[in-house]
Scaffold this motif. Sequence first.
Motif, short mmCIF file in Angstrom:
data_model
loop_
_atom_site.label_atom_id
_atom_site.label_comp_id
_atom_site.label_asym_id
_atom_site.label_seq_id
_atom_site.Cartn_x
_atom_site.Cartn_y
_atom_site.Cartn_z
N HIS A 124 36.44 49.00 46.29
CA HIS A 124 36.89 47.83 45.54
C HIS A 124 38.33 48.04 45.13
N GLY A 125 39.19 47.08 45.45
CA GLY A 125 40.61 47.27 45.18
C GLY A 125 41.13 48.49 45.92
N ASP A 126 41.86 49.36 45.24
CA ASP A 126 42.39 50.58 45.85
C ASP A 126 41.50 51.78 45.62
N THR A 127 40.32 51.56 45.04
CA THR A 127 39.45 52.68 44.67
C THR A 127 38.17 52.69 45.49
N GLU A 210 25.33 46.12 45.30
CA GLU A 210 26.39 45.81 44.35
C GLU A 210 27.52 45.08 45.05
N GLY A 211 28.38 44.48 44.26
CA GLY A 211 29.57 43.84 44.79
C GLY A 211 30.32 43.17 43.66
N ALA A 212 31.60 42.86 43.92
CA ALA A 212 32.43 42.17 42.93
C ALA A 212 32.85 40.82 43.50
N VAL A 213 32.54 39.76 42.76
CA VAL A 213 32.94 38.42 43.16
C VAL A 213 34.28 38.09 42.51
N THR A 214 34.74 36.86 42.67
CA THR A 214 36.03 36.48 42.14
C THR A 214 36.10 36.69 40.62
N GLY A 215 37.28 37.04 40.13
CA GLY A 215 37.47 37.26 38.70
C GLY A 215 37.03 38.61 38.21
N GLU A 216 36.86 39.59 39.12
CA GLU A 216 36.44 40.94 38.74
C GLU A 216 35.09 40.94 38.03
N VAL A 217 34.18 40.13 38.54
CA VAL A 217 32.82 40.07 38.02
C VAL A 217 31.92 40.83 38.99
N ALA A 218 31.16 41.78 38.46
CA ALA A 218 30.30 42.61 39.31
C ALA A 218 28.86 42.10 39.27
N VAL A 219 28.18 42.22 40.43
CA VAL A 219 26.80 41.76 40.56
C VAL A 219 25.97 42.89 41.16
N SER A 255 35.14 34.01 46.17
CA SER A 255 33.93 33.24 45.87
C SER A 255 33.20 33.84 44.68
N SER A 256 32.57 32.98 43.88
CA SER A 256 31.75 33.45 42.76
C SER A 256 30.33 33.75 43.19
N VAL A 257 30.02 33.54 44.47
CA VAL A 257 28.66 33.72 44.97
C VAL A 257 28.50 35.06 45.67
N ALA A 258 27.45 35.79 45.28
CA ALA A 258 27.05 37.00 45.99
C ALA A 258 25.91 36.65 46.93
N VAL A 259 26.02 37.06 48.18
CA VAL A 259 24.98 36.81 49.18
C VAL A 259 24.16 38.08 49.38
N GLY A 260 22.84 37.93 49.40
CA GLY A 260 21.99 39.10 49.57
C GLY A 260 20.75 38.80 50.36
N ASP A 261 20.01 39.86 50.68
CA ASP A 261 18.69 39.67 51.27
C ASP A 261 17.71 39.32 50.14
N TYR A 262 16.60 38.69 50.49
CA TYR A 262 15.64 38.26 49.47
C TYR A 262 14.22 38.49 49.96
N ASN A 263 13.41 39.09 49.08
CA ASN A 263 12.02 39.36 49.41
C ASN A 263 11.16 38.97 48.20
#
Length: 396
Positions: A124-127, A210-219, A255-263
Motif C-alpha cells: 500500500h503506497g510506498d510500504t 484486506e485492502g484500502a479503498v479511496t480516502g485511505e479507508v481500510a476494509v 473506488s469506495s467499493v471493495a470486491v471480494g469472494d462471498y460464501n
Amino acid sequence: MSSMTNTKTLRAVWPAALLGAAALALTGCATNAADAGSDSSATPTADGTRITLTYDGGLLTLDQDLQVVADDAIDGFTRVNPAGDGRHVLVTVPEGFRVLDTAADPALTDAVFPADTGGHAVVHGDTTALFADGTGDVTTFDHTELDGADLPDVETTKSEAAHHGVAIELEDGTLLTTIGTEESRSGVRALDADGEEIARSEECPDVHGEGAVTGEVAVFGCTDGALVYDDGAFEKIDAPTEYGRTGNLFTTEDSSVAVGDYNDDPDSEGYLLDQIALIDAASGEYTVADMPEDVGFTFRDLARGPGDEAVVLGSDGALHTFDESTGEQLESYPVIDAWEGPTEWQDAHPALKVDGDVAYVTDPAEQKVHAVDLTTGEVIASSDELPGVPNEIAVA
C-alpha cells in the motif's frame, strides 16, 4: 464494538546490513548473478511488465510478450507476491520472503526477509507489510528502496500472539494488523507510528483479506460481513446473510467499493464459489452479485479492471466483468477451456491477475499463460508451452 485498549507494541527498526547478513546465512550457499553489496548503478532494469509464474520445481519470469526470460529452480510449493516497486517479487520460502529480481537472469537473489512461516505480503503506497504466521511478527519496509539483492531497512512489530494474519500500513504510518491465536482470529487493531494502540475491534470473526479503498479507508473480510477502519475508528458492515464469509478483497484507490469472494454456506465443500461481494465502505452497503448459472471461481480468480469493475475468471473459461456498484454483469470474454475446481487450494488451477488494461490468465491444462485486452476482450498474446504447469502468478 469492543472497548479500546492502550498497549505499547514493540516496533524495532533493523538496518539493511544486519538483515541482509541474516538472510544470506539463512539461504546458505545459494548463488545468484546479483550479489549482495553489488553496485546498484550497474543493476539492470526491467523493460516493461514482467510476469512471474510458479511451477513444480521452479519459478519462471516472462516478459511483456510472454516469452520466458528466466527459469530459476526452487523446491516445493511456493507463493509469489509483487514487492510493490514494479520490479521485484517476493517468493515465500521456508526462511521467509526471498527476493526475485525480474530484471535479472537468474532472477532469484540471495536476499531474504526472514519470517517464520511467511504468509501475506500487502502493498500500500510506498510500504510493503509482511506477516510471519509462525510468530505474528509484521515486517514493514519502503519498497522504493529495494535494489537488486540489497535489502532496505525494516521495522518489525510484534503481534499479541502467533496466527495466520495480515497487516497493512496506511500513508500516515498507521499499522492495521489482525488479532488472533493459532486457533482463531477475531479482529484488527490499529497502531500509530510509535507503536501505540489507538483502536481495536474484535467484531470480525476469522478475519481474512484486506485492502484500502479511496480516502485511505481500510476494509477487512469477516465471516459475517466486513470491518472498516476510517479516520481512527472501526465500523462493522454486516453481510446480508447470517453467515457471509469474504476471505479475499480487491480494492483500488479510486473506488469506495471493495470486491471480494462471498460464501453464504458454512457447510460448503470444495473451493469453487459462485457469488461476489461488493462492499461500499462509504455508504455501508453490502451487495452480493451472482455468477452466471453453473459457473464458479476460486480465490485466485478475482481482480479489478481498468474502470474499477470486478473481473472474474469463471470455471467456464471466460472472463466476466461486473459493475462494482450495482453488481450488474457487463461483459463475458471466452479465454480458455472450461475447468474444474482444485482438490486442494495449493493445486494448480487457472489464475487471474490484472495490470492496467491487460488481464493475465494462466492455463494449466495447456501449460500456457494468456494476455487479454479488457477493453476489447481480445487475446493479445499467448506464451509458448511452458516448462511446467503454471500455478501461482504475480505481475511486477
